[in-house]
Scaffold this motif. Structure first.
Motif, mmCIF file in Angstrom:
data_model
loop_
_atom_site.group_PDB
_atom_site.id
_atom_site.type_symbol
_atom_site.label_atom_id
_atom_site.label_comp_id
_atom_site.label_asym_id
_atom_site.label_seq_id
_atom_site.Cartn_x
_atom_site.Cartn_y
_atom_site.Cartn_z
ATOM 1 N N SER A 66 0.817 -1.217 0.000
ATOM 2 C CA SER A 66 0.000 0.000 0.000
ATOM 3 C C SER A 66 0.851 1.268 0.000
ATOM 4 O O SER A 66 0.373 2.336 -0.367
ATOM 5 N N LYS A 67 2.117 1.158 0.374
ATOM 6 C CA LYS A 67 2.996 2.346 0.367
ATOM 7 C C LYS A 67 3.253 2.845 -1.052
ATOM 8 O O LYS A 67 3.652 3.982 -1.251
ATOM 9 N N PHE A 68 3.008 1.996 -2.051
ATOM 10 C CA PHE A 68 3.224 2.387 -3.441
ATOM 11 C C PHE A 68 2.001 3.042 -4.080
ATOM 12 O O PHE A 68 2.071 3.449 -5.234
ATOM 13 N N LEU A 69 0.895 3.144 -3.351
ATOM 14 C CA LEU A 69 -0.324 3.724 -3.905
ATOM 15 C C LEU A 69 -0.052 5.160 -4.346
ATOM 16 O O LEU A 69 0.456 5.979 -3.586
ATOM 17 N N GLY A 70 -0.355 5.456 -5.604
ATOM 18 C CA GLY A 70 -0.130 6.789 -6.162
ATOM 19 C C GLY A 70 1.254 6.972 -6.763
ATOM 20 O O GLY A 70 1.525 7.986 -7.401
ATOM 21 N N VAL A 72 4.536 6.399 -9.288
ATOM 22 C CA VAL A 72 4.707 6.275 -10.726
ATOM 23 C C VAL A 72 5.878 5.337 -10.987
ATOM 24 O O VAL A 72 6.904 5.412 -10.308
ATOM 25 N N GLY A 73 5.698 4.444 -11.973
ATOM 26 C CA GLY A 73 6.751 3.486 -12.292
ATOM 27 C C GLY A 73 6.892 3.280 -13.779
ATOM 28 O O GLY A 73 6.097 3.761 -14.577
ATOM 29 N N VAL A 74 7.948 2.562 -14.159
ATOM 30 C CA VAL A 74 8.247 2.272 -15.558
ATOM 31 C C VAL A 74 8.036 0.776 -15.786
ATOM 32 O O VAL A 74 8.464 -0.048 -14.970
ATOM 33 N N CYS A 75 7.408 0.437 -16.906
ATOM 34 C CA CYS A 75 7.134 -0.970 -17.223
ATOM 35 C C CYS A 75 8.441 -1.686 -17.560
ATOM 36 O O CYS A 75 9.137 -1.323 -18.503
ATOM 37 N N ALA A 76 8.756 -2.692 -16.794
ATOM 38 C CA ALA A 76 9.939 -3.513 -17.058
ATOM 39 C C ALA A 76 9.629 -4.577 -18.103
ATOM 40 O O ALA A 76 10.532 -5.058 -18.795
ATOM 41 N N THR A 77 8.369 -4.962 -18.203
ATOM 42 C CA THR A 77 7.901 -5.904 -19.227
ATOM 43 C C THR A 77 6.642 -5.344 -19.852
ATOM 44 O O THR A 77 6.063 -4.370 -19.341
ATOM 45 N N ASP A 78 6.212 -5.947 -20.952
ATOM 46 C CA ASP A 78 4.901 -5.599 -21.494
ATOM 47 C C ASP A 78 3.847 -6.019 -20.482
ATOM 48 O O ASP A 78 3.955 -7.073 -19.866
ATOM 49 N N THR A 84 5.414 -6.741 -15.038
ATOM 50 C CA THR A 84 6.258 -6.199 -13.981
ATOM 51 C C THR A 84 6.612 -4.751 -14.286
ATOM 52 O O THR A 84 6.929 -4.405 -15.426
ATOM 53 N N ILE A 85 6.562 -3.932 -13.247
ATOM 54 C CA ILE A 85 7.036 -2.548 -13.349
ATOM 55 C C ILE A 85 8.126 -2.334 -12.304
ATOM 56 O O ILE A 85 8.300 -3.148 -11.403
ATOM 57 N N THR A 86 8.845 -1.223 -12.460
ATOM 58 C CA THR A 86 9.863 -0.852 -11.483
ATOM 59 C C THR A 86 9.448 0.467 -10.853
ATOM 60 O O THR A 86 9.223 1.455 -11.552
ATOM 61 N N VAL A 87 9.341 0.442 -9.524
ATOM 62 C CA VAL A 87 8.988 1.638 -8.761
ATOM 63 C C VAL A 87 10.056 1.832 -7.697
ATOM 64 O O VAL A 87 10.287 0.930 -6.881
ATOM 65 N N GLU A 88 10.710 2.995 -7.724
ATOM 66 C CA GLU A 88 11.753 3.315 -6.755
ATOM 67 C C GLU A 88 12.817 2.219 -6.702
ATOM 68 O O GLU A 88 13.292 1.832 -5.638
ATOM 69 N N GLY A 89 13.155 1.661 -7.864
ATOM 70 C CA GLY A 89 14.169 0.621 -7.952
ATOM 71 C C GLY A 89 13.707 -0.760 -7.538
ATOM 72 O O GLY A 89 14.498 -1.705 -7.532
ATOM 73 N N GLU A 90 12.449 -0.913 -7.193
ATOM 74 C CA GLU A 90 11.924 -2.195 -6.746
ATOM 75 C C GLU A 90 10.941 -2.755 -7.775
ATOM 76 O O GLU A 90 10.015 -2.064 -8.191
#
Length: 122
Positions: A66-70, A72-78, A84-90
């Motif tokens: 829930s800490k990731f709610l809101g 923004v991340g980048v899609c690591a895969t389609d 899978t996405i990457t948010v804050e390096g995770e």
């Protein structure tokens, strides 16, 4: 064709013998199962998992995301619609609202429900 007294006697003896054999076999099986279950319990203890993973011991079935709610991340895969996405390096396993999103696109986390993370393309 009538049966004689000796034939009737022979047929009844065969039936009694079969019945006695079945009763004896059942008694042997019951006796052996009761006797062996007590002996083999200790021998089989190594095959049975008796430990429990409890929350108060630090075990959890899923990590609180829930800490990731809101965020923004980048899609690591389609995302089709899962990926899978990457948010804050995770890396995070996510699901889109239903549309496909290409690798490298930017998405926003709009809902977190247990281990299900819902994203929307920005």
């Amino acid at each position: 064709m009538q049966m004689t007294g000796i034939q009737i006697f022979s047929a009844s003896m065969v039936l009694y013998t079969i019945f006695a054999g079945v009763v004896f076999a059942v008694a042997i099986v019951v006796y052996m199962s009761m006797r062996s279950s007590a002996k083999n319990t200790a021998a089989l203890d190594g095959l049975v998992l008796d430990e429990r993973q409890k929350n108060n011991d630090g075990y959890t079935s899923n990590i609180d995301k829930s800490k990731f709610l809101g965020a923004v991340g980048v899609c690591a895969t389609d995302l089709r619609p899962a990926g899978t996405i990457t948010v804050e390096g995770e890396p995070l396993d996510v699901v889109t609202e239903g549309n496909f999103v290409k690798q490298g696109d930017i998405v926003k986390i709009i809902n977190v429900d247990g281990s299900r993370v819902l994203v929307r393309q920005i």
